[in-house]
Design a protein around this motif. Structure first.
Motif, PDB file in Angstrom:
ATOM      1  N   THR A  77       0.574  -0.020   8.904  1.00  0.00           N
ATOM      2  CA  THR A  77       1.586  -1.042   8.622  1.00  0.00           C
ATOM      3  C   THR A  77       1.497  -1.480   7.173  1.00  0.00           C
ATOM      4  O   THR A  77       2.526  -1.672   6.507  1.00  0.00           O
ATOM      5  CB  THR A  77       1.408  -2.246   9.559  1.00  0.00           C
ATOM      6  OG1 THR A  77       1.472  -1.813  10.916  1.00  0.00           O
ATOM      7  CG2 THR A  77       2.487  -3.291   9.315  1.00  0.00           C
ATOM      8  N   SER A  78       0.285  -1.629   6.656  1.00  0.00           N
ATOM      9  CA  SER A  78       0.117  -1.955   5.237  1.00  0.00           C
ATOM     10  C   SER A  78       0.790  -0.908   4.363  1.00  0.00           C
ATOM     11  O   SER A  78       1.496  -1.230   3.400  1.00  0.00           O
ATOM     12  CB  SER A  78      -1.372  -2.052   4.869  1.00  0.00           C
ATOM     13  OG  SER A  78      -1.995  -3.128   5.512  1.00  0.00           O
ATOM     14  N   ILE A  79       0.580   0.365   4.683  1.00  0.00           N
ATOM     15  CA  ILE A  79       1.158   1.456   3.896  1.00  0.00           C
ATOM     16  C   ILE A  79       2.687   1.400   3.960  1.00  0.00           C
ATOM     17  O   ILE A  79       3.374   1.509   2.930  1.00  0.00           O
ATOM     18  CB  ILE A  79       0.626   2.808   4.386  1.00  0.00           C
ATOM     19  CG1 ILE A  79      -0.857   2.954   4.031  1.00  0.00           C
ATOM     20  CG2 ILE A  79       1.439   3.961   3.789  1.00  0.00           C
ATOM     21  CD1 ILE A  79      -1.545   4.124   4.702  1.00  0.00           C
ATOM     22  N   GLU A  80       3.231   1.228   5.147  1.00  0.00           N
ATOM     23  CA  GLU A  80       4.692   1.170   5.299  1.00  0.00           C
ATOM     24  C   GLU A  80       5.287   0.010   4.509  1.00  0.00           C
ATOM     25  O   GLU A  80       6.325   0.153   3.842  1.00  0.00           O
ATOM     26  CB  GLU A  80       5.051   1.044   6.780  1.00  0.00           C
ATOM     27  CG  GLU A  80       4.739   2.288   7.590  1.00  0.00           C
ATOM     28  CD  GLU A  80       4.721   2.022   9.090  1.00  0.00           C
ATOM     29  OE1 GLU A  80       5.017   0.864   9.492  1.00  0.00           O
ATOM     30  OE2 GLU A  80       4.410   2.948   9.858  1.00  0.00           O
ATOM     31  N   GLN A  81       4.640  -1.154   4.572  1.00  0.00           N
ATOM     32  CA  GLN A  81       5.159  -2.329   3.865  1.00  0.00           C
ATOM     33  C   GLN A  81       4.991  -2.188   2.351  1.00  0.00           C
ATOM     34  O   GLN A  81       5.849  -2.627   1.583  1.00  0.00           O
ATOM     35  CB  GLN A  81       4.467  -3.594   4.376  1.00  0.00           C
ATOM     36  CG  GLN A  81       4.869  -3.987   5.788  1.00  0.00           C
ATOM     37  CD  GLN A  81       6.331  -4.386   5.889  1.00  0.00           C
ATOM     38  OE1 GLN A  81       6.862  -5.075   5.028  1.00  0.00           O
ATOM     39  NE2 GLN A  81       6.990  -3.952   6.961  1.00  0.00           N
ATOM     40  N   LYS A  82       3.900  -1.562   1.926  1.00  0.00           N
ATOM     41  CA  LYS A  82       3.743  -1.310   0.491  1.00  0.00           C
ATOM     42  C   LYS A  82       4.831  -0.368  -0.015  1.00  0.00           C
ATOM     43  O   LYS A  82       5.394  -0.584  -1.103  1.00  0.00           O
ATOM     44  CB  LYS A  82       2.352  -0.731   0.192  1.00  0.00           C
ATOM     45  CG  LYS A  82       1.241  -1.763   0.203  1.00  0.00           C
ATOM     46  CD  LYS A  82      -0.119  -1.120  -0.013  1.00  0.00           C
ATOM     47  CE  LYS A  82      -0.328  -0.687  -1.450  1.00  0.00           C
ATOM     48  NZ  LYS A  82      -1.696  -0.160  -1.670  1.00  0.00           N
ATOM     49  N   GLN A  83       5.123   0.674   0.744  1.00  0.00           N
ATOM     50  CA  GLN A  83       6.200   1.583   0.349  1.00  0.00           C
ATOM     51  C   GLN A  83       7.506   0.815   0.156  1.00  0.00           C
ATOM     52  O   GLN A  83       8.210   0.987  -0.849  1.00  0.00           O
ATOM     53  CB  GLN A  83       6.392   2.669   1.412  1.00  0.00           C
ATOM     54  CG  GLN A  83       5.332   3.750   1.423  1.00  0.00           C
ATOM     55  CD  GLN A  83       5.596   4.774   2.501  1.00  0.00           C
ATOM     56  OE1 GLN A  83       5.682   4.443   3.688  1.00  0.00           O
ATOM     57  NE2 GLN A  83       5.756   6.020   2.105  1.00  0.00           N
TER      58      GLN A  83
END
Length: 281
Positions: A234-240
Motif C-alpha cells: 500500500t505504501s508503494i501504491e500510494q507513493k506511486q
C-alpha cells in the motif's frame, strides 16, 4: 528555524527531538550498499532522524503538523534502544516565535505512532494533560480506532499516555478532509492502516507532506519502503500516486524525519531543483 513559503502560507520547522534508528529497518529490503549512497550511517548502522513538527501560519491561524517526540515518556532503556539523544523542545521553539502551545488552533496527525504523538500530552503535577489545549486534533478514523485498540503488533507504538488526555479534542475523518481552504488530509494507509498525508495549495503552489510513506529524501524511489510499514505494498501504491501528482504539478515535498532536508522539489527525472536544507547548530 528553517522556513518555506507556499503562497501566503509560511512553514516553520520546530525542534521536536532526535532519534537514531537502525538503517536496515528504515530501508527495508534495500541493500545497504545502495541506501548508504543516499543517507549517511554511523558505525552502529544507525541513521539520524528528526521528529520536528512543522508550524503553518495561515492567516490568523496556527496549524501544527505532528507533535514531536515529547518529554519524559520513555524509560532510559527505551531511549537507548530507540537512539533518542534529544527530547522535544517544541514549546521553546514556539516561544522563540512569540507563541505558546495554547496559540495552536489545529494539529494535523498523519498517524499516531509514539514518535509523532508523544508531544500531544505533557506532565503537570504527576498527571498527563493536553499540550495544545485549545487545538482541534485531526487524524483518520482508522488511525484513531487503532490508537485506542491496538493489535499485537501495534500496541508497542500506540500508547494510552498519548491519547487519553486529548480525546475530547480529536476529530476524525474518513477518506479525505479539507481542514481549511487549501489544506487537506488524505487517508493512504501503508505505514499504518490509518496513515494519512497532507497537501497544501496556495496561490498556484503545491506542497505534499508524505509523512512516513516517504520519511526522508532518500526514500524518493517508490520501492524503497521501511520494514516498519505494516502494509508495504500500500505504501508503494500510494507513493506511486502522490509522487506522480507532485512531479506533474511541480510540488514541494516536506519532511518530519529527515535530518538533512526540510523540503525538496524534484523534476520529472528525480533531480533536485530546489531545496530547503536543515541548518545544523
Amino acid at each position: 528555524m528553517e522556513k518555506l513559503k507556499i503562497g501566503d502560507i509560511t512553514l516553520t520547522w520546530l525542534s521536536g527531538g532526535i532519534t537514531y534508528l537502525d538503517g536496515g529497518a528504515m530501508f527495508g529490503v534495500v541493500p545497504k550498499p545502495l541506501w548508504t549512497r543516499k543517507y549517511p550511517v554511523n558505525d552502529k548502522n544507525q541513521i539520524e532522524l528528526r521528529t520536528d513538527p512543522i508550524l503553518l501560519s495561515v492567516g490568523d491561524k496556527y496549524i501544527l503538523i505532528e507533535s514531536g517526540i515529547g518529554n519524559d515518556k520513555m524509560s532510559e532503556k527505551m531511549k537507548r534502544n530507540m537512539g533518542v539523544l534529544e527530547e522535544s523542545s517544541v514549546e521553546q521553539s514556539l516561544q522563540e516565535l512569540g507563541l505558546s502551545s495554547s496559540d495552536i488552533d489545529i494539529v494535523l496527525m498523519t498517524h499516531m505512532h509514539y514518535d509523532h504523538a508523544c508531544g500531544l500530552t505533557k506532565w503537570e503535577n504527576d498527571r498527563l494533560i493536553s499540550t495544545f489545549d485549545n487545538a482541534i486534533i485531526y487524524t483518520s478514523d482508522v488511525e484513531w480506532e487503532e490508537m485506542k485498540n491496538p493489535n499485537i503488533r501495534s500496541r508497542n507504538t500506540y500508547w494510552k499516555e498519548n491519547w487519553e488526555a486529548i480525546q475530547s479534542q480529536v476529530r476524525t475523518f474518513h477518506g479525505e478532509q479539507e481542514i481549511i481552504d487549501g489544506i487537506k488530509m488524505f487517508h493512504t494507509g501503508g505505514h499504518s492502516d490509518g496513515h494519512s498525508i497532507i497537501t497544501i495549495e496556495n496561490q498556484g503552489e503545491l506542497l505534499i507532506h508524505m509523512a512516513d510513506i516517504m520519511p526522508t529524501h532518500a526514500h524518493q524511489n517508490v520501492l524503497w519502503v521501511m520494514a516498519y510499514d505494516d502494509y508495504p505494498m500500500t505504501s508503494i501504491e500510494q507513493k506511486q500516486k502522490w509522487m506522480k501528482t507532485g512531479m506533474d504539478n511541480h510540488a514541494w515535498y516536506s519532511f518530519y524525519h529527515d535530518a538533512h532536508y526540510r523540503a525538496i522539489k524534484w523534476d520529472n527525472n528525480g533531480e533536485i531543483i530546489e531545496s530547503v536544507k536543515r541548518v545544523r547548530e
